[in-house]
Design a protein around this motif. Structure first.
Motif, mmCIF file in Angstrom:
data_model
loop_
_atom_site.group_PDB
_atom_site.id
_atom_site.type_symbol
_atom_site.label_atom_id
_atom_site.label_comp_id
_atom_site.label_asym_id
_atom_site.label_seq_id
_atom_site.Cartn_x
_atom_site.Cartn_y
_atom_site.Cartn_z
ATOM 1 N N ASN A 145 57.774 -5.839 22.476
ATOM 2 C CA ASN A 145 57.784 -6.712 21.304
ATOM 3 C C ASN A 145 58.899 -7.747 21.437
ATOM 4 O O ASN A 145 59.846 -7.551 22.186
ATOM 5 N N ILE B 270 54.943 1.706 6.621
ATOM 6 C CA ILE B 270 54.100 0.513 6.451
ATOM 7 C C ILE B 270 53.348 0.609 5.117
ATOM 8 O O ILE B 270 53.282 -0.354 4.353
ATOM 9 N N ASN C 266 58.674 -4.011 11.079
ATOM 10 C CA ASN C 266 59.670 -3.262 11.861
ATOM 11 C C ASN C 266 61.036 -3.347 11.190
ATOM 12 O O ASN C 266 61.798 -2.383 11.185
ATOM 13 N N PHE D 162 48.897 -3.966 19.725
ATOM 14 C CA PHE D 162 48.712 -3.495 18.351
ATOM 15 C C PHE D 162 48.307 -2.036 18.439
ATOM 16 O O PHE D 162 47.135 -1.707 18.584
ATOM 17 N N THR D 163 49.314 -1.182 18.425
ATOM 18 C CA THR D 163 49.068 0.243 18.556
ATOM 19 C C THR D 163 50.174 0.989 17.832
ATOM 20 O O THR D 163 51.255 0.433 17.628
ATOM 21 N N CYS D 164 49.906 2.204 17.427
ATOM 22 C CA CYS D 164 50.919 3.018 16.750
ATOM 23 C C CYS D 164 51.093 4.288 17.570
ATOM 24 O O CYS D 164 50.246 5.191 17.494
ATOM 25 N N THR E 132 56.684 2.460 12.376
ATOM 26 C CA THR E 132 56.999 1.351 13.304
ATOM 27 C C THR E 132 57.957 1.849 14.391
ATOM 28 O O THR E 132 58.753 2.769 14.170
ATOM 29 N N SER E 133 57.882 1.205 15.551
ATOM 30 C CA SER E 133 58.701 1.648 16.695
ATOM 31 C C SER E 133 60.192 1.453 16.411
ATOM 32 O O SER E 133 61.026 2.231 16.882
ATOM 33 N N ASN F 197 55.713 -7.957 13.214
ATOM 34 C CA ASN F 197 56.882 -7.150 13.576
ATOM 35 C C ASN F 197 58.097 -7.454 12.711
ATOM 36 O O ASN F 197 58.859 -6.539 12.378
ATOM 37 N N TYR G 242 52.538 4.985 9.205
ATOM 38 C CA TYR G 242 53.255 4.809 10.486
ATOM 39 C C TYR G 242 54.631 4.213 10.211
ATOM 40 O O TYR G 242 54.792 3.338 9.366
ATOM 41 N N ILE H 261 46.915 -4.301 9.110
ATOM 42 C CA ILE H 261 48.119 -3.464 9.209
ATOM 43 C C ILE H 261 48.069 -2.324 8.183
ATOM 44 O O ILE H 261 48.576 -1.235 8.441
ATOM 45 N N LYS I 282 52.203 -12.038 16.644
ATOM 46 C CA LYS I 282 52.680 -10.638 16.643
ATOM 47 C C LYS I 282 53.976 -10.535 15.849
ATOM 48 O O LYS I 282 54.178 -9.574 15.096
ATOM 49 N N MET J 186 47.299 1.047 9.231
ATOM 50 C CA MET J 186 48.279 1.847 9.995
ATOM 51 C C MET J 186 48.934 2.903 9.086
ATOM 52 O O MET J 186 49.652 3.776 9.560
HETATM 53 C C1 LIG Z 1 52.921 -3.823 14.681
HETATM 54 C C2 LIG Z 1 53.480 -2.458 14.992
HETATM 55 C C3 LIG Z 1 54.046 -1.887 13.745
HETATM 56 C C4 LIG Z 1 52.343 -1.602 15.466
HETATM 57 O O1 LIG Z 1 51.726 -2.154 16.596
HETATM 58 C C5 LIG Z 1 54.476 -2.511 16.113
HETATM 59 O O2 LIG Z 1 54.384 -3.382 16.945
HETATM 60 C C6 LIG Z 1 55.579 -1.540 16.276
HETATM 61 O O3 LIG Z 1 55.568 -0.441 15.718
HETATM 62 O O4 LIG Z 1 56.511 -1.892 17.010
#
Ligand SMILES: CC(C)(CO)C(=O)C(=O)O
Ligand SMILES: NC(=O)C1=CN([C@@H]2O[C@H](COP(=O)(O)OP(=O)(O)OC[C@H]3O[C@@H](n4cnc5c(N)ncnc54)[C@H](OP(=O)(O)O)[C@@H]3O)[C@@H](O)[C@H]2O)C=CC1
Length: 338
Positions: A122, A227, A217, A145-147, A278-279, A213, A276, A270, A209, A273
């Motif tokens: 990212n 989220i 994030n 775009f993944t969790c 976020t990373s 983020n 979730y 989103i 993106k 999701m």
């Molecule tokens: C957009 C999101 C939340 C999921 O792909 C993401 O990029 C992350 O968790 O870093």
């Protein structure tokens, strides 16, 4: 500049799409572990660089939990050191950007004549950093775009989506169109069941993106929220939308037009999701260094250079810098030790 794909794509070029390519995964974490395992499961030659999980993965392989199918790979090519890895056709950068100082030493060991480095991180400006090491003509960006999360050593959980938007990098983020090697990477990932979207303009894809983020994030960390929480509450949703709008304005200053309905559409996407974290929030919960500069600092500086005021982003950046300094970094550990 990379050869562009043209409509007279001949049969030998088509054959090259199905050739066997080798992949190196730099950073076998939530992202790299998931995509790398899926590639290997599809019969592709994959080599994984690991750090703390090396001994475990060497012995037990990888385990992926996913709504698209849970599976185990009992044996993988695991390495602790890039010097032991073979040169590969595609080198996937899946470290956290906070570790990118390592790339100067890692990448030259792995590239050969036709290698491409695929940056799945990212943030903004990450491809430029990699191009400074391997050259502008060897870099591609992938917006994921993944969790995904790591559950235990060598054990990754994929929760939602998985689609990657692929685009070529060129000096100064000039739009490159669709190239043959983009199609080759797409072929491999699609063989592994990963949806790939091809984009002609990497910078536009990066801003799109970042629109997600930056609010999600960032706010999941400073508000200790998911989220779902951010989207459900009327006040935080308004804040998210303001931050998204700021990024649309900055993108426009760099001549990247984002359609008026993009924000609404992305919010719906989103929202799926759900809870979730976020990373970045996962990093914060483990008190790992946050990707503040790549995801927030670089876009903020780009806005400032273009003369665009982004007060919400500026505030978020400063809050995250504080949290990163006093809660997440070696400095915090040193402070706590006294
Ligand atoms: C957009 C999101 C939340 C999921 O792909 C993401 O990029 C992350 O968790 O870093
Ligand atoms: N997770 C997600 O769903 C998404 C993540 N992203 C982006 O993808 C990138 C990667 O994120 P993510 O996978 O979540 O991060 P993780 O922290 O889960 O993975 C990074 C991996 O790199 C490894 N690593 C760090 N230093 C070294 C080293 N010196 N040698 C070998 N391995 C090393 C870490 O090993 P160790 O286990 O020892 O720490 C870890 O396994 C980030 O830029 C993130 O923003 C983008 C979209 C979604």
């Amino acid at each position: 500049m990379e050869v562009r794909f043209d409509s007279n794509f001949n049969s030998s070029a088509r054959r090259s799409l199905s050739e066997n390519r080798s992949y190196a995964i730099l950073g076998t974490g939530a992202l790299g572990g998931f995509y790398g395992a899926r590639l290997q499961q599809a019969g592709i030659d994959v080599h994984f660089l690991l750090r703390s999980d090396y001994e475990y993965v060497k012995k037990h392989g990888l385990f992926i939990e996913s709504p698209d199918g849970t599976f185990r790979l009992p044996q993988v090519n695991a390495y602790r050191n890039v010097h032991d890895m073979p040169c590969c056709d595609v080198i996937v950068v899946a470290l956290k950007t906070t570790q990118n100082n390592l790339l100067r030493q890692m990448l030259p060991c792995l590239v050969k004549d036709n290698s491409v480095v695929l940056v799945l991180q990212n943030g903004l400006g990450v491809e430029e950093e990699v191009a400074g090491i391997v050259g502008s003509n060897r870099v591609m960006g992938g917006l994921c775009f993944t969790c995904n999360d790591k559950v235990a050593p060598g054990h990754f959980r994929h929760l939602h989506y998985g689609v990657i938007t692929l685009a070529e990098y060129a000096y100064d983020y000039l739009a490159c169109g669709i190239t043959k090697r983009m199609l080759q990477v797409k072929t491999d990932f699609e063989r592994a069941g990963i949806l790939i979207q091809l984009a002609e303009d990497l910078l536009l894809a990066r801003w799109k993106k970042l629109i997600c983020n930056i609010p999600f994030n960032g706010l999941t960390v400073v508000l200790n929220a998911t989220i779902k929480d951010l989207i459900s509450d009327v006040h935080t949703r308004a804040l998210v939308e303001e931050m998204m709008q700021e990024m649309v304005t900055v993108a426009a200053a760099y001549h990247r037009a984002i359609a008026d309905d993009y924000i609404e559409k992305r919010l719906k996407y989103i929202a799926k999701m759900g809870p979730y974290r976020t990373s970045t929030k996962i990093d914060f919960d483990y008190r790992r260094s946050l990707e503040v500069e790549a995801i927030f600092g670089n876009p903020l500086r780009a806005a400032q250079q273009a003369g665009i005021d982004t007060p919400q982003l500026a505030m978020l950046y400063r809050q995250l810098k504080f949290l990163d300094t006093y809660y997440c970094t070696d400095r915090a550990i040193a402070v706590l030790a006294h």
